[in-house]
Design an enzyme around this catalytic site. Structure first.
Site, PDB file in Angstrom:
ATOM      1  N   SER A   4       0.812  -1.221   0.000  1.00 49.39           N
ATOM      2  CA  SER A   4       0.000   0.000   0.000  1.00 49.39           C
ATOM      3  C   SER A   4       0.844   1.269   0.000  1.00 49.39           C
ATOM      4  O   SER A   4       0.317   2.364  -0.196  1.00 49.39           O
ATOM      5  CB  SER A   4      -0.929   0.008   1.227  1.00 49.39           C
ATOM      6  OG  SER A   4      -0.171   0.034   2.423  1.00 49.39           O
ATOM      7  N   LYS A  43      -6.130   4.492   8.273  1.00 47.13           N
ATOM      8  CA  LYS A  43      -5.009   5.271   7.740  1.00 47.13           C
ATOM      9  C   LYS A  43      -5.365   6.752   7.659  1.00 47.13           C
ATOM     10  O   LYS A  43      -4.579   7.627   8.052  1.00 47.13           O
ATOM     11  CB  LYS A  43      -4.625   4.746   6.358  1.00 47.13           C
ATOM     12  CG  LYS A  43      -3.975   3.363   6.386  1.00 47.13           C
ATOM     13  CD  LYS A  43      -3.726   2.843   4.981  1.00 47.13           C
ATOM     14  CE  LYS A  43      -3.061   1.470   5.016  1.00 47.13           C
ATOM     15  NZ  LYS A  43      -2.842   0.907   3.662  1.00 47.13           N
TER      16      LYS A  43
END
Length: 799
Positions: free
Chosen positions: A657, A700
């Site tokens: 990611s 996140k």
């Protein structure tokens, strides 16, 4: 929706999914409708119906899915009504095998009949104790016994009388003392004593001795058949005993045999008892001692129970129907039963009474639910389970643990016929491994029931979810949820599923939150669980698990961990990661840096070089070289030496990611174009420059938001996520409110160029049909720089 460059700025309503109570179709005053499937599991429901419906061997079930989805509870709830309407399986008993006691026989009886047989045998034992030895003291028996004894005594008396007359004719007297016969001379009509015998003439004494020898010879001849007479007497007495015993037993067994007409196993066992009893009675019940009568009766009762009382291995329960057994500890002995050993009875014989049933016995005829991981923990258990299913019988043997303790028994009980539907609960990984490497598995477990980790938030599923929560609160004994609270729990389910159109199937965790909300309700003294209680419970859980998050935030604010939230810098960017330890899960910004210079080393992942980068992360970095070659180095070789690092990271890094952020940092360093530090980036990238979805997008975003909020929201701060992750957004109300007030921004991008355009504030430039980029574009600068590096590297090789 507004656009900045090609990146999309998301509106507040796109950042979460709100569910209104009216969407639930729920009314607590109305009974739950009949739903045609397990909550959100149509595929699993169909597979389960098929697996339970097929009666042929081999159609056992493997139920796969994530832990916490309530698979075991769903299966149990599904089976109970099916099992309740079916016929109850037979009772199973172990009985003595008189022909070979080390191999006890098993017999079956219809429902409740096993307990009845036990009571019948108990009554039989009591009748035997009352009958024997009393029957041997009855006048009629004693009369017959005495008559036989008199026949023997008369024959003996006649033989001795003949010798006695012969002795009298020789003036010798015959004396009997117990069983011994002696001879004494008669002198002057008197039996001589020792003095008189000593005064006899020598010739007279010699004549006496000769006559005695003759008399003893005659006596021996007369009593020659005495042992045969004794044998005949004993035989006749034994026949009398047997006849008396059989006559006494007949009425006791006639009624029993009549009761169990048609039950071949029981009739055979009763016949065996009837044949075996006479010897036991003759040996142990011959006479009674009044002083020890109490102890004798107790001893005789234990003897009879130990020999004849069946061991009711499996008895019918209070409720009729098929058994549904969930064995939480499927060890070998718990599954297959065991042969008990009593250390306090050292030397005691181990027989059929010591056999104890296992879960397979209790589930026989019905359903057995097992955790596959626990079954596989012992190879012997797994192999034995497969053998039992394949052969259709349960063999109770000495386990390895008993053998290791020196408890090796010779007892080999007859296997119990097995007819059971085994349902294994486990992960998909174990299922695929067993299917690939265990050749018996596919043959024995042909039905795969796959529970999804989430399900569609359709109107029907939302309604079923609402009634499910309502029923679970009743079962758990917590207060009722208001419709608004249920709607909020549905939103929480979407958050767990990380999807605006799906709910998490991990109902165990959802119920945990309901229980915590109920605690908040109790403290507030409210009657029902409301929205405010759920919000407080969510905040309380977040606070309990926030130590690591708060410590990280302190390090960032103090400057110990360097994360910039303003300004711009070349070759530097804020990436986003997930930290998870136990229940603690939160987003953490990462400072990613890149350096580039001419060379042939390619893109070096420093994390991989120091063995902190895991496989998927390393793959993401390696893809960057593919992107650079495919996008820019078509006419010349790629000649760069680039180093990418995640600063101040001292643990393992996994996942791809961060690859979008790493590529942006690399391109920025290559052409010295500054990147905005007030925007964090997450997303993986393909070799074609496509930005791909990642996991944990909510945490996140919230992790970077918390740092920006602590430093002060400026309105320019935000996060870039893949466009395909927009559907996964279930952000907290605080973040949504900040976006609504223009204090924070969430952007979506589809390509690297879109992300770079937003981060640099410059146009990346689209390539023309001839493959050229506009002269003032960032992409033109990149291709020019790479071309220059190729020339420098080529010249360096020539020199």
């Amino acid at each position: 929706m507004k656009e900045l460059g090609s990146a999309k700025r998301l509106l507040p309503e796109q950042l979460t999914k709100q569910i209104h109570p009216d969407q639930l179709g729920f009314d607590p005053l109305i009974s739950s409708p009949e739903f045609g499937q397990i909550l959100g599991q149509p595929r699993a429901t169909q597979a389960l119906e098929f697996g339970i419906g097929v009666k042929e061997a081999g159609y056992n079930l493997y139920v796969a899915g994530e832990t916490g989805t309530g698979r075991t509870q769903y299966i149990t709830n599904y089976l109970k009504p099916i099992a309740a309407h079916a016929n109850t399986p037979d009772d199973w008993l172990y009985v003595n095998n008189f022909d070979n006691p080390v191999e006890p026989r098993c017999i079956s009886l219809p429902e409740k009949q096993g307990e009845k047989l036990l009571k019948e045998i108990d009554r039989l034992i009591e009748a035997l104790l009352a009958t024997f030895p009393a029957v041997f003291e009855h006048p009629s028996f004693l009369q017959k016994k005495n008559a036989l004894q008199r026949l023997y005594d008369d024959a003996y008396e006649k033989a001795v009388a003949i010798i006695e007359r012969s002795a009298g004719s020789k003036k010798i007297a015959l004396f009997r003392e117990n069983s011994a016969i002696t001879f004494t001379p008669i002198i002057d009509g008197e039996v001589a004593d020792e003095v008189a015998f000593a005064q006899m003439e020598e010739a007279e004494r010699e004549l006496f001795h000769q006559n005695v020898i003759k008399l003893e010879s005659q006596l021996n001849e007369a009593l020659l058949e005495l042992p045969q007479w004794q044998r005949d007497l004993n035989e006749k007495l034994n026949q009398l005993n047997q006849q008396t015993i059989n006559q006494s037993l007949k009425p006791l067994f006639d009624s029993l045999q009549q009761t169990y007409q048609g039950e071949a196993g029981v009739l055979f066992y009763l016949a065996q008892i009837k044949r075996h009893l006479p010897r036991v009675i003759s040996e142990c019940f011959g006479s009674s001692d009044e002083e020890a009568s109490g102890k004798q009766v107790s001893s005789n009762r234990q003897l009879l129970e130990g020999l004849y009382r069946p061991n009711l291995l499996v008895r019918s329960g209070m409720e009729s129907g098929l058994p549904v057994v969930c064995e939480s500890n499927p060890s070998y002995s718990n599954l297959f039963g065991q042969i008990n050993f009593s250390p306090e009875k050292e030397g005691a014989a181990v027989n059929f009474q010591n056999i104890v049933a296992g879960a397979l016995h209790h589930a026989n005829g019905g359903y057995l639910i097992l955790d596959i991981e626990k079954v596989l923990a012992d190879k012997m258990t797994w192999e034995s389970l497969k053998r039992a299913l394949r052969e259709g019988k349960i063999a109770t043997e000495t386990s390895l643990s008993d053998a290791a303790l020196g408890r090796s028994f010779s007892l080999k009980p007859e296997p119990v016929p097995l007819s059971v539907k085994v349902i294994l609960i486990g992960s998909r990984d174990i299922y695929y491994l067993l299917a690939q490497f265990d050749r018996d598995f596919d043959e024995l477990f042909q039905v795969f029931v796959d529970f999804s980790a989430d399900f569609e938030a359709s109107p029907e599923n939302l309604q079923q979810f609402a009634y499910f929560l309502h029923s679970k609160t009743i079962e758990s004994g917590v207060a009722e949820l208001t419709p608004a609270a249920i709607a909020l729990m549905a939103e929480y389910g979407c958050r767990m599923a990380e999807h605006q159109l799906k709910l998490s199937a991990q109902t165990d965790q959802i119920m945990e939150m309901v229980i915590e909300a109920n605690h908040q309700r109790v403290q507030g003294g409210e009657e029902k669980i409301g929205v405010e209680h759920i919000i407080k419970a969510l905040e309380a859980r977040k606070q309990r698990n926030a130590r690591l998050r708060d410590r990280l935030l302190e390090d960032v604010l103090s400057g110990t961990m360097r994360i910039a939230t303003s300004g711009s810098a070349s070759g530097q960017i804020n990436g986003l990661s997930i930290i998870q330890v136990g229940e603690t899960r939160f987003g953490s910004p990462l400072r990613i840096t890149a350096t580039v210079h001419p060379g042939t080393g390619g893109v070096v992942d420093i994390e991989r070089e120091v063995k902190l980068g895991m496989a998927v992360h390393s793959k993401g970095v390696l893809l960057l070289s593919g992107y650079l070659c495919g996008r820019y180095a078509k006419d010349f070789p790629l000649a760069i030496a680039a180093h990418i690092a995640i600063e101040q990271s001292y643990g393992f890094i996994d996942g791809d990611s961060a690859s979008l952020a790493e590529l942006c940092a690399l391109l920025s360093a290559l052409v010295d174009v500054p990147l905005r530090q007030d925007i964090a980036v997450t997303g993986s990238v393909s070799q074609l420059g496509e930005v791909q979805a990642v996991g944990g997008v909510n945490e996140k975003i919230e992790g970077f938001f918390d740092i920006c909020k602590a430093r002060g929201l400026t309105g320019s701060q935000g996060v870039i996520i893949p466009a395909t992750n927009q559907i996964n957004l279930m952000l907290t109300r605080e973040v949504v409110e900040a976006v609504k007030n223009g204090k924070f921004t969430i952007y979506t991008v589809k390509s690297v160029d879109e992300a770079m355009c937003l981060l640099t504030g410059q146009e990346m430039g689209a390539d023309s049909p001839d493959g050229k980029f506009p002269r003032d574009s960032v992409n033109h600068k990149i291709i020019s720089q790479l071309s220059r590096y190729a020339e420098l590297t080529a010249r360096a090789r020539l020199t």
